[in-house]
Write a protein that holds these residues in place. Structure first.
Motif, PDB file in Angstrom:
ATOM      1  N   LEU A   1     -20.545 -15.104 -17.792  1.00  0.00           N
ATOM      2  CA  LEU A   1     -19.596 -14.041 -17.459  1.00  0.00           C
ATOM      3  C   LEU A   1     -20.299 -12.763 -17.024  1.00  0.00           C
ATOM      4  N   VAL A   2     -21.470 -12.522 -17.603  1.00  0.00           N
ATOM      5  CA  VAL A   2     -22.151 -11.249 -17.374  1.00  0.00           C
ATOM      6  C   VAL A   2     -22.987 -11.221 -16.093  1.00  0.00           C
ATOM      7  N   ALA A   3     -23.856 -12.203 -15.984  1.00  0.00           N
ATOM      8  CA  ALA A   3     -24.853 -12.111 -14.910  1.00  0.00           C
ATOM      9  C   ALA A   3     -24.280 -12.528 -13.564  1.00  0.00           C
TER      10      ALA A   3
ATOM     11  N   GLY B   1     -36.775 -11.677  -9.878  1.00  0.00           N
ATOM     12  CA  GLY B   1     -35.675 -11.349  -8.960  1.00  0.00           C
ATOM     13  C   GLY B   1     -34.322 -11.301  -9.647  1.00  0.00           C
ATOM     14  N   ILE B   2     -34.323 -10.922 -10.907  1.00  0.00           N
ATOM     15  CA  ILE B   2     -33.059 -10.858 -11.665  1.00  0.00           C
ATOM     16  C   ILE B   2     -32.284  -9.596 -11.279  1.00  0.00           C
ATOM     17  N   ALA B   3     -30.978  -9.745 -11.125  1.00  0.00           N
ATOM     18  CA  ALA B   3     -30.140  -8.612 -10.706  1.00  0.00           C
ATOM     19  C   ALA B   3     -29.805  -7.736 -11.921  1.00  0.00           C
ATOM     20  N   CYS B   4     -30.819  -7.073 -12.442  1.00  0.00           N
ATOM     21  CA  CYS B   4     -30.654  -6.299 -13.687  1.00  0.00           C
ATOM     22  C   CYS B   4     -29.588  -5.206 -13.547  1.00  0.00           C
ATOM     23  N   THR B   5     -29.649  -4.440 -12.473  1.00  0.00           N
ATOM     24  CA  THR B   5     -28.723  -3.303 -12.337  1.00  0.00           C
ATOM     25  C   THR B   5     -27.277  -3.784 -12.225  1.00  0.00           C
ATOM     26  N   LYS B   6     -27.065  -4.826 -11.436  1.00  0.00           N
ATOM     27  CA  LYS B   6     -25.703  -5.352 -11.294  1.00  0.00           C
ATOM     28  C   LYS B   6     -25.193  -5.875 -12.632  1.00  0.00           C
ATOM     29  N   THR B   7     -26.094  -6.416 -13.419  1.00  0.00           N
ATOM     30  CA  THR B   7     -25.698  -6.908 -14.735  1.00  0.00           C
ATOM     31  C   THR B   7     -25.252  -5.734 -15.625  1.00  0.00           C
ATOM     32  N   MET B   8     -25.945  -4.608 -15.473  1.00  0.00           N
ATOM     33  CA  MET B   8     -25.546  -3.405 -16.229  1.00  0.00           C
ATOM     34  C   MET B   8     -24.129  -2.974 -15.816  1.00  0.00           C
ATOM     35  N   PHE B   9     -23.833  -3.040 -14.513  1.00  0.00           N
ATOM     36  CA  PHE B   9     -22.486  -2.681 -14.035  1.00  0.00           C
ATOM     37  C   PHE B   9     -21.435  -3.592 -14.683  1.00  0.00           C
ATOM     38  N   THR B  10     -21.750  -4.889 -14.691  1.00  0.00           N
ATOM     39  CA  THR B  10     -20.796  -5.850 -15.242  1.00  0.00           C
ATOM     40  C   THR B  10     -20.534  -5.571 -16.719  1.00  0.00           C
ATOM     41  N   LEU B  11     -21.598  -5.209 -17.429  1.00  0.00           N
ATOM     42  CA  LEU B  11     -21.425  -4.925 -18.860  1.00  0.00           C
ATOM     43  C   LEU B  11     -20.507  -3.724 -19.076  1.00  0.00           C
ATOM     44  N   LYS B  12     -20.635  -2.727 -18.217  1.00  0.00           N
ATOM     45  CA  LYS B  12     -19.738  -1.560 -18.330  1.00  0.00           C
ATOM     46  C   LYS B  12     -18.289  -1.996 -18.158  1.00  0.00           C
ATOM     47  N   ARG B  13     -18.045  -2.792 -17.115  1.00  0.00           N
ATOM     48  CA  ARG B  13     -16.674  -3.251 -16.859  1.00  0.00           C
ATOM     49  C   ARG B  13     -16.144  -4.076 -18.022  1.00  0.00           C
ATOM     50  N   MET B  14     -16.988  -4.960 -18.543  1.00  0.00           N
ATOM     51  CA  MET B  14     -16.550  -5.823 -19.645  1.00  0.00           C
ATOM     52  C   MET B  14     -16.249  -5.005 -20.893  1.00  0.00           C
ATOM     53  N   ALA B  15     -17.105  -4.014 -21.175  1.00  0.00           N
ATOM     54  CA  ALA B  15     -16.901  -3.189 -22.369  1.00  0.00           C
ATOM     55  C   ALA B  15     -15.584  -2.434 -22.265  1.00  0.00           C
ATOM     56  N   LEU B  16     -15.264  -1.957 -21.067  1.00  0.00           N
ATOM     57  CA  LEU B  16     -13.998  -1.233 -20.880  1.00  0.00           C
ATOM     58  C   LEU B  16     -12.801  -2.172 -21.029  1.00  0.00           C
ATOM     59  N   SER B  17     -12.904  -3.359 -20.421  1.00  0.00           N
ATOM     60  CA  SER B  17     -11.747  -4.261 -20.443  1.00  0.00           C
ATOM     61  C   SER B  17     -11.522  -4.875 -21.815  1.00  0.00           C
ATOM     62  N   THR B  18     -12.572  -4.954 -22.641  1.00  0.00           N
ATOM     63  CA  THR B  18     -12.373  -5.530 -23.976  1.00  0.00           C
ATOM     64  C   THR B  18     -12.046  -4.448 -25.016  1.00  0.00           C
ATOM     65  N   GLY B  19     -12.095  -3.190 -24.604  1.00  0.00           N
ATOM     66  CA  GLY B  19     -11.747  -2.113 -25.538  1.00  0.00           C
ATOM     67  C   GLY B  19     -12.917  -1.647 -26.376  1.00  0.00           C
ATOM     68  N   VAL B  20     -14.053  -2.328 -26.282  1.00  0.00           N
ATOM     69  CA  VAL B  20     -15.226  -1.939 -27.073  1.00  0.00           C
ATOM     70  C   VAL B  20     -15.732  -0.565 -26.663  1.00  0.00           C
TER      71      VAL B  20
END
Ligand code: SF4
Ligand code: SF4
Length: 193
Positions: A20-22, A88-107
């Motif tokens: 879900l994250v990466a 070649g890991i998309a570290c920054t994009k993964t950080m973006f996804t974590l922000k979105r997930m944290a907001l959508s889960t209420g955490v």
């Protein structure tokens, strides 16, 4: 951060988390824990978990621990980690996804930075740019109401010197409808994710 021991029971682990994250799960799983991302990160020193540690927690599926930490909120999207990662890991994009997930889960409600992001987008959407007083009013109202008192004196000084304006409507850009269109498009793209 002090050393932390995790009891890796099945209940704590979410095997689907990395999917879900990466943006690219397979790549994330190839992380060799070299620490180049952490060494390149300007804000790693203030993070609960450094980028390197965060990838390991994601690999393990420690979803709650990851989503409740402050690391991704402190990411400034400088892309140093992404450009230097030998895998070649998309570290920054993964950080973006974590922000979105944290907001959508209420955490995210536990973190003041999330409130700052919300206040920022609210005021930009309304005026097309930042209105400082409104931004800080929304932010304090959402998170740290009592802390606002300690900023009153500074606010008054800035206002007296003409550095901040109380007139929110005065900062509006000319084509506010275009700004609204950008926000609507972003919301539409978010819904498609
Ligand atoms: S730079 Fe890449 S391979 Fe090295 S720890 Fe960071 S994510 Fe893993
Ligand atoms: S993009 Fe974010 S995580 Fe990566 S180095 Fe920059 S601040 Fe750190």
């Amino acid at each position: 951060m002090a050393e932390k021991v995790f009891n890796l029971t099945r209940d704590m682990l979410d095997p689907t988390f990395a999917d879900l994250v990466a943006p690219d799960r397979e790549k994330l799983l190839t992380c060799i824990q070299c620490g180049t991302c952490t060494a390149s990160c300007p804000t790693a020193h203030a993070m609960d978990y450094t980028p390197r540690q965060l990838w390991r927690l994601i690999q393990l599926g420690l979803k709650e621990e990851v989503l409740s930490c402050n690391s991704f909120w402190l990411c400034t999207a400088c892309y140093s980690c992404t450009s230097r990662c030998p895998r070649g890991i998309a570290c920054t994009k993964t950080m973006f996804t974590l922000k979105r997930m944290a907001l959508s889960t209420g955490v995210a409600k536990r973190h003041a930075t999330a409130h700052f992001y919300e206040a920022f987008t609210e005021t930009v959407r309304r005026h097309g740019r930042i209105h400082d007083v409104e931004l800080m009013t929304i932010f304090f109202n959402k998170s740290k109401r009592l802390q606002a008192i300690s900023y009153t004196r500074l606010g008054l000084t800035l206002w007296r010197k003409g550095k901040v304006s109380l007139d929110a409507a005065g900062v509006n850009i000319k084509r506010l409808d275009q700004m609204e269109a950008i926000f609507r498009k972003a919301e539409e793209l978010e819904r498609k994710r």
